[in-house]
Write a protein that holds these residues in place. Structure first.
Motif, PDB file in Angstrom:
ATOM      1  N   THR A  22       0.840  -1.208   0.000  1.00 19.88           N
ATOM      2  CA  THR A  22       0.000   0.000   0.000  1.00 19.88           C
ATOM      3  C   THR A  22       0.873   1.256   0.000  1.00 19.88           C
ATOM      4  O   THR A  22       0.678   2.167  -0.823  1.00 19.88           O
ATOM      5  CB  THR A  22      -0.923   0.017   1.240  1.00 19.88           C
ATOM      6  N   GLU A  41       9.751   3.112   6.323  1.00 24.35           N
ATOM      7  CA  GLU A  41       9.428   1.718   6.655  1.00 24.35           C
ATOM      8  C   GLU A  41      10.133   1.351   7.954  1.00 24.35           C
ATOM      9  O   GLU A  41      11.351   1.500   8.059  1.00 24.35           O
ATOM     10  CB  GLU A  41       9.836   0.773   5.517  1.00 24.35           C
ATOM     11  N   LYS A  49       3.472  -7.859   3.885  1.00 23.98           N
ATOM     12  CA  LYS A  49       2.999  -9.249   3.754  1.00 23.98           C
ATOM     13  C   LYS A  49       3.377  -9.862   2.420  1.00 23.98           C
ATOM     14  O   LYS A  49       2.972 -11.000   2.134  1.00 23.98           O
ATOM     15  CB  LYS A  49       1.498  -9.324   3.952  1.00 23.98           C
ATOM     16  N   VAL A 456      -8.643  -6.601   1.925  1.00 23.89           N
ATOM     17  CA  VAL A 456      -7.329  -7.127   2.320  1.00 23.89           C
ATOM     18  C   VAL A 456      -6.467  -7.564   1.136  1.00 23.89           C
ATOM     19  O   VAL A 456      -5.252  -7.679   1.271  1.00 23.89           O
ATOM     20  CB  VAL A 456      -7.448  -8.325   3.295  1.00 23.89           C
TER      21      VAL A 456
HETATM   22  C1  FAD Z   1       0.126 -15.080   4.853  1.00 19.42           C
HETATM   23  C2  FAD Z   1      -0.636 -14.132   3.977  1.00 19.42           C
HETATM   24  C3  FAD Z   1      -0.993 -14.528   2.692  1.00 19.42           C
HETATM   25  C4  FAD Z   1      -1.698 -13.637   1.872  1.00 19.42           C
HETATM   26  N1  FAD Z   1      -2.004 -14.032   0.594  1.00 19.42           N
HETATM   27  C5  FAD Z   1      -2.567 -13.131  -0.239  1.00 19.42           C
HETATM   28  C6  FAD Z   1      -2.714 -13.452  -1.619  1.00 19.42           C
HETATM   29  O1  FAD Z   1      -2.322 -14.529  -2.086  1.00 19.42           O
HETATM   30  N2  FAD Z   1      -3.282 -12.516  -2.428  1.00 19.42           N
HETATM   31  C7  FAD Z   1      -3.685 -11.289  -1.949  1.00 19.42           C
HETATM   32  O2  FAD Z   1      -4.185 -10.468  -2.740  1.00 19.42           O
HETATM   33  N3  FAD Z   1      -3.524 -10.952  -0.650  1.00 19.42           N
HETATM   34  C8  FAD Z   1      -2.967 -11.840   0.202  1.00 19.42           C
HETATM   35  N4  FAD Z   1      -2.768 -11.494   1.510  1.00 19.42           N
HETATM   36  C9  FAD Z   1      -3.176 -10.154   1.953  1.00 19.42           C
HETATM   37  C10 FAD Z   1      -2.217  -9.072   1.485  1.00 19.42           C
HETATM   38  O3  FAD Z   1      -0.938  -9.617   1.265  1.00 19.42           O
HETATM   39  C11 FAD Z   1      -2.099  -7.958   2.517  1.00 19.42           C
HETATM   40  O4  FAD Z   1      -3.390  -7.549   2.962  1.00 19.42           O
HETATM   41  C12 FAD Z   1      -1.369  -6.753   1.954  1.00 19.42           C
HETATM   42  O5  FAD Z   1      -0.117  -7.131   1.431  1.00 19.42           O
HETATM   43  C13 FAD Z   1      -1.219  -5.686   3.022  1.00 19.42           C
HETATM   44  O6  FAD Z   1      -0.468  -4.604   2.508  1.00 19.42           O
HETATM   45  P1  FAD Z   1      -0.315  -3.262   3.336  1.00 19.42           P
HETATM   46  O7  FAD Z   1       0.758  -2.483   2.671  1.00 19.42           O
HETATM   47  O8  FAD Z   1      -1.651  -2.604   3.499  1.00 19.42           O
HETATM   48  O9  FAD Z   1       0.128  -3.699   4.804  1.00 19.42           O
HETATM   49  P2  FAD Z   1       1.459  -4.414   5.276  1.00 19.42           P
HETATM   50  O10 FAD Z   1       1.916  -5.399   4.286  1.00 19.42           O
HETATM   51  O11 FAD Z   1       1.144  -4.867   6.658  1.00 19.42           O
HETATM   52  O12 FAD Z   1       2.522  -3.238   5.321  1.00 19.42           O
HETATM   53  C14 FAD Z   1       2.547  -2.290   6.357  1.00 19.42           C
HETATM   54  C15 FAD Z   1       3.987  -1.884   6.569  1.00 19.42           C
HETATM   55  O13 FAD Z   1       4.038  -0.848   7.565  1.00 19.42           O
HETATM   56  C16 FAD Z   1       5.220  -1.036   8.304  1.00 19.42           C
HETATM   57  N5  FAD Z   1       5.136  -0.293   9.563  1.00 19.42           N
HETATM   58  C17 FAD Z   1       4.569  -0.677  10.733  1.00 19.42           C
HETATM   59  N6  FAD Z   1       4.702   0.309  11.642  1.00 19.42           N
HETATM   60  C18 FAD Z   1       5.362   1.323  11.054  1.00 19.42           C
HETATM   61  C19 FAD Z   1       5.811   2.611  11.491  1.00 19.42           C
HETATM   62  N7  FAD Z   1       5.570   3.057  12.731  1.00 19.42           N
HETATM   63  N8  FAD Z   1       6.496   3.394  10.613  1.00 19.42           N
HETATM   64  C20 FAD Z   1       6.757   2.965   9.355  1.00 19.42           C
HETATM   65  N9  FAD Z   1       6.365   1.747   8.901  1.00 19.42           N
HETATM   66  C21 FAD Z   1       5.650   0.945   9.736  1.00 19.42           C
HETATM   67  C22 FAD Z   1       5.304  -2.541   8.462  1.00 19.42           C
HETATM   68  O14 FAD Z   1       6.623  -2.942   8.813  1.00 19.42           O
HETATM   69  C23 FAD Z   1       4.883  -3.007   7.082  1.00 19.42           C
HETATM   70  O15 FAD Z   1       5.981  -3.175   6.212  1.00 19.42           O
HETATM   71  C24 FAD Z   1      -2.071 -12.352   2.356  1.00 19.42           C
HETATM   72  C25 FAD Z   1      -1.726 -11.975   3.657  1.00 19.42           C
HETATM   73  C26 FAD Z   1      -1.016 -12.844   4.458  1.00 19.42           C
HETATM   74  C27 FAD Z   1      -0.636 -12.419   5.837  1.00 19.42           C
END
Ligand code: FAD
Length: 491
Positions: A22, A41, A49, A456
């Motif tokens: 994201t 990050e 994830k 998600v």
């Molecule tokens: C095991 C698993 C399998 C999945 N399989 C699929 C799939 O096959 N297909 C699909 O579409 N989706 C899948 N999902 C869902 C999808 O991968 C996630 O919902 C998505 O990647 C989340 O992205 P995000 O960037 O919103 O959050 P995140 O990936 O959680 O990223 C948030 C980031 O913020 C960082 N952060 C935390 N606190 C701070 C701070 N204070 N300052 C700076 N950075 C910070 C974290 O370290 C992290 O890197 C899966 C999820 C999991 C857990």
């Protein structure tokens, strides 16, 4: 206008908190809109994830592995950052359900497990359950209101068995959640809307199918290339997408700081922000909060306590993926791409993906190996995750053996734990998110984006990032040109 204390250029500056897909997608979009961007990050690596790894020398995804190609956003992002020629459809999409000790082919003709008629699920459910599904059409309409738990609603109309043996394992695959808590409005919006209009659930399912929307919220959208495949992988892993987006961000002049958590957020002047990290302070005209909801809640506590409380109440499920590599010669012919496991049967694993069969690129990279993975843990079952790696691998092997007859010993095993892996979307979640965003509407130059809010799946996260980035770009670029906030604040 605030100046970036670290950057040499003039112009509006956006800080993105969080380097998952994201945050990276938001940074990429903001740069394209003409903003200067710094992404923070907390961890030592990008991607959240999404994580590409390897087992016994074979490349494999250790996190998310599959992109919904029927929504355009993730595939389009992959193409925009140069991965278009590495997008691949799954080699097979035939899956099974391991139910009552048998692998049963996954039925077709349902919307997230809710069938359009009893026949569609005949191979999986008992005769009594099939008769119960038929009664749906005779029942008076059920009041749905503003939201309802999909499990409770479907069970009331069609009986529990269809929930326990089909809806639950399918939803478990997306949310690691509990069907009796998950919001029908959030998880299957097309079915939710149809169910409000039609006298029976069966009729609602058929209406959704007729409209071509037989896929849930994180699965709905327009068909793209990839031979019309609903899903896509990336050669080398979906986990290579964050690195490619990060490269594009840097190439466009963005700054990415890993090992740099945002620790506090302060207002600076009428429209700006100051973002603190352990080693520096950044002035920003705009901030995207793309870290998990509890982190956003912590950063917002002093500015919008109401929003912070709402965000702090979002729960997450934790899980582990057990990836196993076998000598291919030791593995019997396993059917299709893997199987789902109804939790009601009481097994440890919730699903297994036969990676070497599902993704041609895994099989091609290591033709002598057979790589598969299991998932363990879902909302409310975190105790499973107290088991050590060896124990989780042993439990996975036991379940795999019982389900498929696989008796071989793996040549390598990797356990990847995803603590707080998936935000939960219980009844009322969308309303909670809307109320949190409304409570932030008075704060200029700030947007929430990510898995906790708009879906998600990776495409939903990219869409969430783009909406946040577009709104902020309008706001800060208009401000930089006129000296006044321009576009309306419409998170
Ligand atoms: C095991 C698993 C399998 C999945 N399989 C699929 C799939 O096959 N297909 C699909 O579409 N989706 C899948 N999902 C869902 C999808 O991968 C996630 O919902 C998505 O990647 C989340 O992205 P995000 O960037 O919103 O959050 P995140 O990936 O959680 O990223 C948030 C980031 O913020 C960082 N952060 C935390 N606190 C701070 C701070 N204070 N300052 C700076 N950075 C910070 C974290 O370290 C992290 O890197 C899966 C999820 C999991 C857990």
């Amino acid at each position: 206008m605030n100046a970036d204390t670290t950057g040499p250029h003039a112009g509006p500056h956006a800080v993105v908190v969080g380097g998952g897909i994201t945050g990276l997608a938001a940074a990429h979009r903001l740069l394209a809109a003409g903003a200067r961007v710094t992404l923070l990050e907390a961890g030592g690596r990008l991607g959240g994830k999404l994580l590409a790894g390897e087992i016994a020398g074979a490349p494999v995804d250790l996190g998310a592995e599959s992109l919904l190609a029927r929504r355009p956003e993730a595939v389009a992002l992959a193409e925009a950052v140069g991965l278009g020629d590495r997008l691949r459809p799954p080699a097979t999409t035939t899956a099974s359900v391991w139910s009552r000790g048998r692998l049963v082919p996954m039925p077709k003709g349902h919307v997230m497990g809710v069938p359009g008629d009893a026949e569609a699920v005949a191979g999986l459910l008992s005769e009594e359950a099939l008769r119960r599904i038929g009664r749906d059409r005779e029942l008076p309409p059920t009041e749905i209101g503003e939201d309802v738990a999909i499990g409770a609603y479907v069970a009331a109309r069609m009986g529990r068995e269809v929930v326990d043996r089909l809806v639950e394992p399918l939803l478990g695959g997306v949310y690691a959640g509990d069907a009796y808590r998950i919001s029908m409005r959030a998880a299957v919006p097309a079915l939710f809307e149809a169910a409000r209009r039609h006298p029976s659930l069966t009729a609602a399912v058929r209406a959704v199918q007729a409209a071509g929307g037989a896929v849930p919220a994180d699965v709905a959208g327009a068909a793209t290339g990839l031979g019309g495949s609903v899903f896509a992988g990336i050669t080398g892993g979906v986990g290579t997408l964050p690195g490619a987006v990060a490269d594009a961000v840097r190439a466009a002049g963005g700054t990415i700081l890993t090992g740099t958590p945002a620790t506090a957020l302060h207002r600076a002047g009428a429209t700006g922000w100051r973002v603190e990290t352990p080693e520096r302070t950044l002035d920003a005209d705009a901030v995207v909060l793309a870290a998990p909801a509890p982190v956003a809640a912590g950063l917002l506590g002093g500015h919008a306590p109401g929003a912070a409380a709402l965000l702090g109440g979002i729960e997450y499920a934790s899980m582990a993926l057990v990836t196993l590599a076998f000598r291919r010669a030791d593995v019997p012919g396993l059917p299709g791409s893997g199987f789902l496991v109804p939790p009601v049967d009481g097994h440890t694993i919730k699903a297994s993906t036969f990676s070497s069969a599902k993704w041609g690129w895994v099989g091609d990279a290591a033709p002598d190996l057979f790589v598969l993975r299991t998932s363990v843990g879902r909302y409310g079952e975190e105790t499973q995750l107290h088991r050590d790696d060896e124990d989780l691998a042993a439990a996975s092997l036991k379940d795999l053996g019982a389900a498929t007859g696989l008796a071989a010993r793996p040549v390598a095993t990797t356990v990847t734990r995803w603590t707080g892996g998936l935000p939960q979307y219980p009844v009322g979640h969308l309303d909670r998110v809307a109320r949190a965003r409304a409570a932030l509407a008075d704060l200029p130059g700030l947007r929430l984006a990510g898995a906790a809010y708009d879906g998600v799946g990776v495409p939903a996260c990219v869409a969430s990032a783009h909406r946040a980035a577009d709104a902020l770009a309008d706001e800060i670029i208009a401000t930089s040109e006129t000296g006044h906030p321009g576009a309306g604040h419409s998170s």
